[in-house]
Design a protein around this motif. Structure first.
Motif, PDB file in Angstrom:
ATOM      1  N   LEU A 102      50.033  45.543  36.101  1.00 25.54           N
ATOM      2  CA  LEU A 102      50.909  44.673  35.301  1.00 25.54           C
ATOM      3  C   LEU A 102      50.909  43.249  35.839  1.00 25.54           C
ATOM      4  O   LEU A 102      50.917  42.281  35.074  1.00 25.54           O
ATOM      5  N   MET A 103      50.872  43.114  37.166  1.00 27.49           N
ATOM      6  CA  MET A 103      50.842  41.795  37.784  1.00 27.49           C
ATOM      7  C   MET A 103      49.557  41.056  37.407  1.00 27.49           C
ATOM      8  O   MET A 103      49.586  39.896  36.976  1.00 27.49           O
ATOM      9  N   HIS A 104      48.406  41.736  37.536  1.00 24.77           N
ATOM     10  CA  HIS A 104      47.129  41.112  37.208  1.00 24.77           C
ATOM     11  C   HIS A 104      46.996  40.854  35.707  1.00 24.77           C
ATOM     12  O   HIS A 104      46.345  39.883  35.301  1.00 24.77           O
ATOM     13  N   TYR A 105      47.621  41.698  34.904  1.00 24.70           N
ATOM     14  CA  TYR A 105      47.588  41.487  33.463  1.00 24.70           C
ATOM     15  C   TYR A 105      48.344  40.209  33.090  1.00 24.70           C
ATOM     16  O   TYR A 105      47.925  39.453  32.211  1.00 24.70           O
ATOM     17  N   ASP A 106      49.440  39.962  33.788  1.00 22.67           N
ATOM     18  CA  ASP A 106      50.172  38.698  33.582  1.00 22.67           C
ATOM     19  C   ASP A 106      49.307  37.503  33.961  1.00 22.67           C
ATOM     20  O   ASP A 106      49.281  36.489  33.261  1.00 22.67           O
ATOM     21  N   PHE A 107      48.594  37.620  35.096  1.00 20.32           N
ATOM     22  CA  PHE A 107      47.668  36.548  35.494  1.00 20.32           C
ATOM     23  C   PHE A 107      46.607  36.330  34.418  1.00 20.32           C
ATOM     24  O   PHE A 107      46.253  35.195  34.086  1.00 20.32           O
ATOM     25  N   PHE A 108      46.102  37.438  33.880  1.00 22.84           N
ATOM     26  CA  PHE A 108      45.041  37.376  32.876  1.00 22.84           C
ATOM     27  C   PHE A 108      45.532  36.676  31.599  1.00 22.84           C
ATOM     28  O   PHE A 108      44.817  35.848  31.022  1.00 22.84           O
ATOM     29  N   LYS A 109      46.753  36.987  31.171  1.00 21.59           N
ATOM     30  CA  LYS A 109      47.308  36.376  29.951  1.00 21.59           C
ATOM     31  C   LYS A 109      47.446  34.864  30.086  1.00 21.59           C
ATOM     32  O   LYS A 109      47.301  34.127  29.107  1.00 21.59           O
ATOM     33  N   GLU A 110      47.721  34.407  31.303  1.00 20.55           N
ATOM     34  CA  GLU A 110      47.933  32.974  31.530  1.00 20.55           C
ATOM     35  C   GLU A 110      46.649  32.227  31.894  1.00 20.55           C
ATOM     36  O   GLU A 110      46.656  31.002  32.044  1.00 20.55           O
ATOM     37  N   ALA A 111      45.556  32.954  32.045  1.00 26.13           N
ATOM     38  CA  ALA A 111      44.310  32.348  32.513  1.00 26.13           C
ATOM     39  C   ALA A 111      43.649  31.491  31.438  1.00 26.13           C
ATOM     40  O   ALA A 111      43.888  31.660  30.239  1.00 26.13           O
ATOM     41  N   HIS A 112      42.788  30.578  31.884  1.00 26.43           N
ATOM     42  CA  HIS A 112      41.991  29.745  30.984  1.00 26.43           C
ATOM     43  C   HIS A 112      41.075  30.654  30.146  1.00 26.43           C
ATOM     44  O   HIS A 112      40.579  31.675  30.645  1.00 26.43           O
ATOM     45  N   PRO A 113      40.843  30.330  28.867  1.00 27.67           N
ATOM     46  CA  PRO A 113      39.991  31.168  28.002  1.00 27.67           C
ATOM     47  C   PRO A 113      38.620  31.485  28.603  1.00 27.67           C
ATOM     48  O   PRO A 113      38.112  32.600  28.431  1.00 27.67           O
ATOM     49  N   LEU A 114      38.020  30.519  29.311  1.00 30.24           N
ATOM     50  CA  LEU A 114      36.726  30.779  29.929  1.00 30.24           C
ATOM     51  C   LEU A 114      36.822  31.848  31.014  1.00 30.24           C
ATOM     52  O   LEU A 114      35.912  32.670  31.181  1.00 30.24           O
ATOM     53  N   ARG A 115      37.932  31.842  31.741  1.00 30.24           N
ATOM     54  CA  ARG A 115      38.130  32.856  32.778  1.00 30.24           C
ATOM     55  C   ARG A 115      38.421  34.220  32.164  1.00 30.24           C
ATOM     56  O   ARG A 115      38.065  35.261  32.734  1.00 30.24           O
ATOM     57  N   LYS A 116      39.076  34.231  31.013  1.00 25.32           N
ATOM     58  CA  LYS A 116      39.285  35.501  30.315  1.00 25.32           C
ATOM     59  C   LYS A 116      37.949  36.087  29.872  1.00 25.32           C
ATOM     60  O   LYS A 116      37.719  37.296  29.957  1.00 25.32           O
ATOM     61  N   ALA A 117      37.058  35.236  29.405  1.00 24.26           N
ATOM     62  CA  ALA A 117      35.766  35.693  28.887  1.00 24.26           C
ATOM     63  C   ALA A 117      34.819  36.103  30.009  1.00 24.26           C
ATOM     64  O   ALA A 117      34.174  37.156  29.938  1.00 24.26           O
ATOM     65  N   PHE A 118      34.719  35.276  31.077  1.00 24.22           N
ATOM     66  CA  PHE A 118      33.726  35.498  32.133  1.00 24.22           C
ATOM     67  C   PHE A 118      34.324  36.051  33.428  1.00 24.22           C
ATOM     68  O   PHE A 118      33.580  36.295  34.375  1.00 24.22           O
ATOM     69  N   GLY A 119      35.617  36.226  33.471  1.00 22.92           N
ATOM     70  CA  GLY A 119      36.241  36.834  34.640  1.00 22.92           C
ATOM     71  C   GLY A 119      37.014  35.869  35.508  1.00 22.92           C
ATOM     72  O   GLY A 119      36.745  34.668  35.522  1.00 22.92           O
ATOM     73  N   MET A 120      37.954  36.445  36.264  1.00 20.50           N
ATOM     74  CA  MET A 120      38.831  35.646  37.115  1.00 20.50           C
ATOM     75  C   MET A 120      38.425  35.713  38.579  1.00 20.50           C
ATOM     76  O   MET A 120      39.117  35.194  39.452  1.00 20.50           O
ATOM     77  N   GLY A 121      37.293  36.378  38.849  1.00 19.41           N
ATOM     78  CA  GLY A 121      36.810  36.434  40.225  1.00 19.41           C
ATOM     79  C   GLY A 121      37.557  37.450  41.072  1.00 19.41           C
ATOM     80  O   GLY A 121      38.339  38.261  40.577  1.00 19.41           O
ATOM     81  N   TYR A 122      37.298  37.408  42.354  1.00 22.60           N
ATOM     82  CA  TYR A 122      37.872  38.360  43.295  1.00 22.60           C
ATOM     83  C   TYR A 122      39.394  38.355  43.256  1.00 22.60           C
ATOM     84  O   TYR A 122      40.034  37.306  43.416  1.00 22.60           O
ATOM     85  N   SER A 123      39.984  39.506  43.003  1.00 20.70           N
ATOM     86  CA  SER A 123      41.441  39.699  43.008  1.00 20.70           C
ATOM     87  C   SER A 123      42.160  38.819  41.982  1.00 20.70           C
ATOM     88  O   SER A 123      43.358  38.582  42.120  1.00 20.70           O
ATOM     89  N   SER A 124      41.462  38.331  40.989  1.00 13.83           N
ATOM     90  CA  SER A 124      41.955  37.479  39.890  1.00 13.83           C
ATOM     91  C   SER A 124      42.741  36.268  40.386  1.00 13.83           C
ATOM     92  O   SER A 124      42.188  35.199  40.532  1.00 13.83           O
TER      93      SER A 124
END
Length: 444
Positions: free
Chosen positions: A316-338
């Motif tokens: 749930l914590m990482h999902y919150d990070f994912f929702k707030e991430a830049h669209p490019l990071r959502k598409a190509f990934g947020m890297g190690y430990s997001s």
């Protein structure tokens, strides 16, 4: 006689428990994260990449090479995106994590080629893996007997991992090696001493470690194997497996697994009492973290949180990070430990860690591959089960592969743990390739 190519692979596989032992001792005695085990595996990864690329180039198989090139480009784009958009960004942590990611990918491709081209004898390989099971069991049992072992968790929890470093990874290794040992046991027509010693040793080792996942998975493989033996009315061989099954069942109620479950309940109660007066017991930073996790607990199910050891909260914590991430990071990934501020924390559920780290594009590809694999494994097991001349090895490989995939999904420590992923990739490659003799019999 073994060829040089065959010897390289067999010796490297045989070396695995020693690499894990040396790595563990270096981490525990020196505190260094860089070890001989990591260095040897990185060097071998270079050889594996060379082996794979050379095979495709020599055979003029351009499609796999294009696929590998596209995957490499994808990882590079993701790394560059995070370099500019992620804060904090650690190039060392990102490269290390990326290496752990591509390690199993290239191992699977390599073993797929090896089994398809019959570069490596399966009987020899299963014998080596059975020897590994004996060595791993010895490294757990002997230090525990002499009272010089490392604890599986901390002083509050029961369990011993001998001289290995991580309980979850060691437990996962035992589960996969148990499957290989049973395959070797199925293959042999006699009471092979190595297989029996390995089965008994691993049963004791799983009891000692005290992890839920290892104990449960071990029980399921033993149960599956016992049923297969009984269906063939092979009562003599089934005795050894039934002993392992009985030992594992006993372990559920008497081993550190049961003790740890009680400790978790007690600690949860103490924690809840302390949370009522947070200001008395915790600093402002800790209180902020507690409040965050309490909010996540409200969003999840208490039983699920206990079963998953709070991994659902980290999801749930990482999902919150994912929702707030830049669209490019959502598409190509947020890297190690997001995302993280001070301490990087993974979800420790391999599928979700992969999706958060490498984005929706590669995550979708992984999802499709998993669905295809699950369908193939189930189809293989069911088809073989109702065949007149049933091959129990195929059923066991399919069942074990599904089980380990489930462990990877629920408890992690499979894909991103090089010590474990090697064994898992061998298992997967075996499922996708029958040996030449089996293919000939199937055609006839």
């Amino acid at each position: 006689m073994c060829s040089l190519k065959e010897k390289i692979w067999l010796y490297f596989i045989l070396l695995q428990p020693i690499l894990d032992l040396v790595t563990s001792l270096m981490i525990n005695k020196t505190g260094s994260s860089l070890s001989l085990g990591i260095l040897v595996r990185v060097i071998f990864l270079a050889y594996v990449i060379y082996f794979v690329l050379r095979h495709f180039i020599t055979n003029k198989q351009w499609k796999p090479l294009i696929g590998i090139g596209a995957l490499g480009l994808y990882f590079l784009i993701g790394l560059l995106i995070n370099f500019f958009l992620k804060d904090p960004f650690s190039i060392g942590a990102e490269i290390t994590f990326l290496t752990k990611t591509i390690y199993p990918i290239f191992l699977f491709i390599a073993f797929y080629i090896i089994f398809k081209e019959n570069f490596l004898g399966r009987d020899r390989l299963l014998k080596v893996l059975t020897i590994n099971a004996i060595v791993v069991s010895a490294i757990i049992i002997l230090p525990t007997v002499f009272g010089i072992s490392f604890e599986s968790y901390n002083s509050s929890f029961a369990g011993s991992i001998g001289w290995f470093n991580a309980a979850n990874e060691t437990g996962a290794i035992l589960v996969i090696l148990f499957a290989f040992t049973v395959l070797f046991y199925l293959k042999s027509r006699t009471w092979d001493p190595a297989a029996i010693i390995a089965i008994v040793g691993m049963t004791i080792s799983v009891y000692l470690i005290g992890t839920k996942v290892a104990t449960g998975s071990f029980l399921m493989i033993a149960l599956c194997t016992a049923l297969l033996f009984m269906l063939k009315k092979n009562w003599m061989k089934s005795v050894v497996i039934l002993v392992a099954l009985a030992g594992t069942l006993y372990g559920i109620t008497q081993s550190p697994v049961a003790q740890n479950a009680k400790v978790v309940e007690e600690q949860n109660q103490i924690r809840q009492d302390m949370y009522k007066e947070k200001e008395k017991h915790f600093t402002a930073d800790i209180i902020e973290q507690i409040n965050m996790y309490q909010e996540y607990r409200k969003m999840s199910n208490p039983m699920l949180t206990q079963v998953l050891s709070s991994r659902d909260l980290f999801f749930l914590m990482h999902y919150d990070f994912f929702k707030e991430a830049h669209p490019l990071r959502k598409a190509f990934g947020m890297g190690y430990s997001s995302e993280y501020e001070k301490e990087a924390k993974m979800v420790e559920m391999d599928y979700f860690d992969f999706v958060f780290s490498y984005g929706l594009i590669l995550g979708l590809a992984l999802t499709v591959a998993m669905i295809f694999f699950i369908f193939k494994a189930i189809k293989t097991a069911i088809t073989e089960l109702f065949r007149k001349n049933r091959d129990d090895r195929k059923i066991l490989i399919a069942f074990s592969s599904l089980l380990v995939l489930g462990v990877s999904f629920i408890a992690g420590h499979i894909w991103f743990a090089p010590a474990v992923s090697l064994y898992f990739m061998i298992l997967l490659a075996m499922m996708y390739n029958q040996d030449p003799a089996e293919r000939k019999q199937t055609v006839q």
